[in-house]
Design a protein around this motif. Sequence first.
Motif, PDB file in Angstrom:
ATOM      1  N   SER A   1       0.842  -1.188   0.000  1.00 38.45           N
ATOM      2  CA  SER A   1       0.000   0.000   0.000  1.00 38.45           C
ATOM      3  C   SER A   1       0.883   1.245   0.000  1.00 38.45           C
ATOM      4  O   SER A   1       2.009   1.228   0.490  1.00 38.45           O
ATOM      5  N   THR A   2       0.353   2.318  -0.514  1.00 35.81           N
ATOM      6  CA  THR A   2       1.097   3.578  -0.549  1.00 35.81           C
ATOM      7  C   THR A   2       1.045   4.344   0.766  1.00 35.81           C
ATOM      8  O   THR A   2       1.724   5.363   0.912  1.00 35.81           O
TER       9      THR A   2
ATOM     10  N   ARG B   1      -4.150   0.950  -4.924  1.00 35.03           N
ATOM     11  CA  ARG B   1      -5.402   0.198  -4.766  1.00 35.03           C
ATOM     12  C   ARG B   1      -5.422  -0.678  -3.509  1.00 35.03           C
ATOM     13  O   ARG B   1      -6.479  -1.130  -3.100  1.00 35.03           O
ATOM     14  N   ILE B   2      -4.285  -0.908  -2.887  1.00 31.03           N
ATOM     15  CA  ILE B   2      -4.247  -1.738  -1.668  1.00 31.03           C
ATOM     16  C   ILE B   2      -4.761  -0.957  -0.459  1.00 31.03           C
ATOM     17  O   ILE B   2      -5.329  -1.534   0.459  1.00 31.03           O
ATOM     18  N   TYR B   3      -4.570   0.352  -0.483  1.00 36.75           N
ATOM     19  CA  TYR B   3      -5.024   1.187   0.633  1.00 36.75           C
ATOM     20  C   TYR B   3      -6.551   1.108   0.738  1.00 36.75           C
ATOM     21  O   TYR B   3      -7.259   1.370  -0.231  1.00 36.75           O
TER      22      TYR B   3
ATOM     23  N   LEU C   1      -8.460  -6.699  -3.303  1.00 38.45           N
ATOM     24  CA  LEU C   1      -7.106  -7.249  -3.155  1.00 38.45           C
ATOM     25  C   LEU C   1      -6.911  -8.450  -4.083  1.00 38.45           C
ATOM     26  O   LEU C   1      -5.831  -8.616  -4.675  1.00 38.45           O
ATOM     27  N   ILE C   2      -7.927  -9.279  -4.231  1.00 39.07           N
ATOM     28  CA  ILE C   2      -7.838 -10.401  -5.172  1.00 39.07           C
ATOM     29  C   ILE C   2      -7.623  -9.866  -6.588  1.00 39.07           C
ATOM     30  O   ILE C   2      -6.796 -10.396  -7.343  1.00 39.07           O
ATOM     31  N   ALA C   3      -8.324  -8.803  -6.946  1.00 41.67           N
ATOM     32  CA  ALA C   3      -8.161  -8.221  -8.286  1.00 41.67           C
ATOM     33  C   ALA C   3      -6.723  -7.760  -8.508  1.00 41.67           C
ATOM     34  O   ALA C   3      -6.161  -7.957  -9.597  1.00 41.67           O
TER      35      ALA C   3
END
Length: 172
Positions: free
Chosen positions: A57-58, A84-86, A93-95
Amino acid sequence: MSAAEPRRIVLFRHAKADWPQVTDHERPLAERGRKDAAVAGRRLADAGVPFDLALCSTAVRTRETWKLAVHELPDRPKTVYEERIYDASPGELIAVLNETPDDVRNAVLIGHNPGVQGLAEILSGTAEDDARERMGRRGFPAAAFAVVTFDGSWKSLEPGVATLTDYWAPSE
């Protein structure tokens, strides 16, 4: 590597964050978080997981967690900082993981709860030893990680296809 070889994902929650007067995305690690991140890195090194890729994540606290943990590993994997992880759901997350190149065998995803814990739970159709019981008993505190394995390509990763093989959380 063929898509039929087992793959491993470590789902790693960021370490304990501080609560200064900044936005949630900019929150840094607390002193305890800095210590726990290094301990988690040593535990990952002891497990002998050779990572090919880190997806982080950023957010400041996840980047700091990974920086301290990766320092403990014998080899540093390629690291991708992914917005996108944030604040992502397990499905989101799967995507992200579905986009992982098939030459990657072992990946670590450094993210946030409730997404990381939810992802560990929904991916794990089965579990080894007492990993599921330990995760259920402890929850997913800061700096905890779960290790899941699955067969197939990254594009085939979906709920229930993985095995929870390990779970670790720092002592409190």
